[in-house]
Design a protein around this motif. Structure first.
Motif, short mmCIF file in Angstrom:
data_model
loop_
_atom_site.label_atom_id
_atom_site.label_comp_id
_atom_site.label_asym_id
_atom_site.label_seq_id
_atom_site.Cartn_x
_atom_site.Cartn_y
_atom_site.Cartn_z
N VAL A 1 -2.69 0.02 -4.50
CA VAL A 1 -1.99 0.65 -5.62
C VAL A 1 -2.43 0.02 -6.94
O VAL A 1 -2.48 -1.21 -7.08
CB VAL A 1 -0.46 0.48 -5.45
CG1 VAL A 1 0.29 1.09 -6.62
CG2 VAL A 1 0.00 1.12 -4.14
N VAL A 2 -2.77 0.87 -7.92
CA VAL A 2 -3.07 0.38 -9.27
C VAL A 2 -1.74 0.08 -9.96
O VAL A 2 -0.92 0.98 -10.16
CB VAL A 2 -3.86 1.43 -10.09
CG1 VAL A 2 -4.15 0.91 -11.50
CG2 VAL A 2 -5.16 1.78 -9.39
N VAL A 3 -1.51 -1.20 -10.29
CA VAL A 3 -0.21 -1.61 -10.84
C VAL A 3 -0.29 -2.03 -12.31
O VAL A 3 0.72 -2.11 -13.01
CB VAL A 3 0.41 -2.77 -10.01
CG1 VAL A 3 0.84 -2.27 -8.64
CG2 VAL A 3 -0.57 -3.94 -9.87
N SER A 4 -1.51 -2.32 -12.80
CA SER A 4 -1.68 -2.68 -14.21
C SER A 4 -3.11 -2.36 -14.61
O SER A 4 -3.88 -1.83 -13.80
CB SER A 4 -1.37 -4.18 -14.41
OG SER A 4 -2.24 -4.97 -13.62
N ARG A 12 0.83 -1.21 0.00
CA ARG A 12 0.00 0.00 0.00
C ARG A 12 0.86 1.26 0.00
O ARG A 12 2.03 1.23 0.36
CB ARG A 12 -0.91 0.00 1.24
CG ARG A 12 -1.99 -1.06 1.18
CD ARG A 12 -2.65 -1.23 2.54
NE ARG A 12 -3.85 -2.05 2.42
CZ ARG A 12 -5.08 -1.57 2.31
NH1 ARG A 12 -5.29 -0.28 2.32
NH2 ARG A 12 -6.10 -2.39 2.19
N LYS A 13 0.22 2.37 -0.36
CA LYS A 13 0.88 3.68 -0.25
C LYS A 13 -0.07 4.62 0.50
O LYS A 13 -1.29 4.41 0.51
CB LYS A 13 1.19 4.25 -1.63
CG LYS A 13 2.16 3.36 -2.42
CD LYS A 13 3.07 4.17 -3.29
CE LYS A 13 4.11 3.24 -3.92
NZ LYS A 13 4.75 3.79 -5.09
N VAL A 43 -11.17 6.57 -7.79
CA VAL A 43 -9.84 7.08 -8.15
C VAL A 43 -9.20 7.77 -6.95
O VAL A 43 -7.99 7.64 -6.71
CB VAL A 43 -9.95 8.06 -9.34
CG1 VAL A 43 -8.65 8.81 -9.56
CG2 VAL A 43 -10.33 7.30 -10.61
N ASP A 44 -10.01 8.48 -6.17
CA ASP A 44 -9.51 9.26 -5.05
C ASP A 44 -9.14 8.39 -3.85
O ASP A 44 -8.59 8.87 -2.88
CB ASP A 44 -10.55 10.31 -4.63
CG ASP A 44 -9.96 11.38 -3.73
OD1 ASP A 44 -8.92 11.96 -4.12
OD2 ASP A 44 -10.51 11.61 -2.64
N THR A 45 -9.46 7.10 -3.92
CA THR A 45 -9.22 6.20 -2.80
C THR A 45 -8.10 5.20 -3.14
O THR A 45 -8.01 4.12 -2.56
CB THR A 45 -10.54 5.47 -2.42
OG1 THR A 45 -11.61 6.42 -2.46
CG2 THR A 45 -10.52 4.89 -1.03
N LEU A 46 -7.27 5.55 -4.12
CA LEU A 46 -6.21 4.66 -4.60
C LEU A 46 -4.93 5.45 -4.88
O LEU A 46 -4.98 6.67 -5.04
CB LEU A 46 -6.62 4.01 -5.93
CG LEU A 46 -7.72 2.96 -5.91
CD1 LEU A 46 -8.16 2.71 -7.33
CD2 LEU A 46 -7.21 1.69 -5.28
N TYR A 47 -3.83 4.73 -5.00
CA TYR A 47 -2.60 5.31 -5.56
C TYR A 47 -2.44 4.73 -6.96
O TYR A 47 -2.42 3.52 -7.14
CB TYR A 47 -1.39 4.95 -4.69
CG TYR A 47 -0.12 5.59 -5.19
CD1 TYR A 47 0.25 6.87 -4.77
CD2 TYR A 47 0.70 4.92 -6.10
CE1 TYR A 47 1.41 7.47 -5.24
CE2 TYR A 47 1.86 5.52 -6.58
CZ TYR A 47 2.22 6.78 -6.14
OH TYR A 47 3.36 7.38 -6.62
#
Length: 342
Positions: free
Chosen positions: A100-103, A85-86, A138-142
């Motif tokens: 975290v969105v990684v892909s 997490r970030k 979107v606002d609840t993720l990195y």
């Protein structure tokens, strides 16, 4: 015949203490495996009965099957890492440790459809189901992949549309998208936020709602409200474009807030869920308090388009207080119904 001033909740109700820690957001589950599945269904039955006993007209699952209104949906998607997490600032207010969105994000299977089918089996009343809105997701993720809030929001809108169509097929009457971020990022809302929301509801025949509020009664939100001055006019920035959108219902916070009621005039023609219960206090409204809020709202929205509601979710409250507030909502709506029929 449809009930005039049909009441509902904005979403969450407190969870039983055998399922999760009471009066706590993001509380971990106390059960696991098959026991957790059965426990969530039992909690859903209890939440439904609480609403029915209180006289709520449009019922929901009380969000008993999810830990959090955004991340529980995201957990079921591909492309998001929940392990590493970030920390980000959510809605420009408070730091939170987020996935975290990684892909590329995608949805492999339905998220809430089985739960919605289960709720549909339990009642013949109209049911409402809440999903997180694209901008609030979107606002609840990195985001480490798209590097663009707008691009990620469009991807989420497509995924939400898939889920919403299956919820509609499962018998859901109203699909509500929770967009507290709409009260913060006004330029983005008008540039692409409402367009993304319209993508999420594309092709739906059931009713659709957007819930925009000032948040749960948690400290970060109540502290923020202290900085907003004597009049909260955030809705003014986004209502004109929402009025022109395809969304059927707009849900907003009214009771004990400093939102000037005349702002509802900006969405004239839409159905409006008027928040007549303050979720940021343990003090219980009287039916007359509720009626006063509804009478004021009726100056700006026609009676057949007004739906008495709570300001936001009630997950952080005790079950006793939430129950009493639901009863007050129904009793207050009944007072005004009688006045309208005279």
């Amino acid at each position: 015949m449809k009930t005039l001033l049909s009441t509902s909740t904005a979403g969450s109700l407190p969870k039983p203490e055998w399922l999760a820690e009471p009066e706590t957001l993001w509380s971990p589950w106390k059960l696991e495996g098959e026991q957790l599945i059965a426990g969530k269904q039992d909690a859903l039955r209890v939440a439904l009965q609480e609403q029915q006993l209180a006289g709520t007209d449009i019922v929901s699952d009380g969000e008993q099957t999810r830990q959090h209104f955004v991340t529980t949906f995201i957990e079921h998607l591909n492309g998001v890492d929940f392990e590493n997490r970030k920390t980000v600032k959510i809605r420009d207010r408070y730091d939170a440790s987020v996935p975290v969105v990684v892909s590329a994000v995608s949805r492999q299977k339905p998220v809430f459809v089985d739960d919605a089918k289960f709720l549909r089996q339990q009642t013949k009343q109209p049911i409402k189901w809440a999903l997180p809105g694209p901008m609030t997701m979107v606002d609840t993720l990195y985001d480490d992949h798209y590097q663009s809030r707008e691009k990620l929001a469009w991807e989420f809108a497509k995924i939400l549309n898939q889920e919403a169509k299956e919820l509609e097929a499962a018998g859901v009457d109203i699909i509500q998208f929770d967009e507290p971020a709409f009260n913060v990022f006004f330029d983005e809302v008008n540039d692409w936020g409402i367009a993304c929301l319209e993508r999420a509801i594309e092709g739906l025949k059931c009713e659709t709602a957007v819930h925009i509020c000032y948040g749960y009664g948690i400290k970060a939100n109540t502290d923020w409200k202290q900085t907003l001055g004597s009049e909260w006019r955030q809705y003014e920035e986004i209502f004109p474009k929402l009025q022109a959108s395809n969304i059927n219902i707009i849900s907003l916070e009214c009771h004990n807030s400093r939102v000037p009621m005349e702002l509802i005039e900006l969405v004239r023609g839409k159905k409006v869920m008027v928040g007549a219960i303050d979720v940021a206090t343990d003090s219980i409204e009287s039916p007359e308090d509720v009626a006063t809020t509804l009478r004021e709202a009726l100056k700006y929205v026609d009676a057949d388009k007004l739906y008495p509601c709570t300001n936001c979710g009630m997950a952080p409250l005790s079950r006793e207080i939430a129950r009493a507030k639901l009863q007050a909502l129904s009793a207050g709506a009944e007072i005004v119904r009688k006045e309208l029929s005279q």
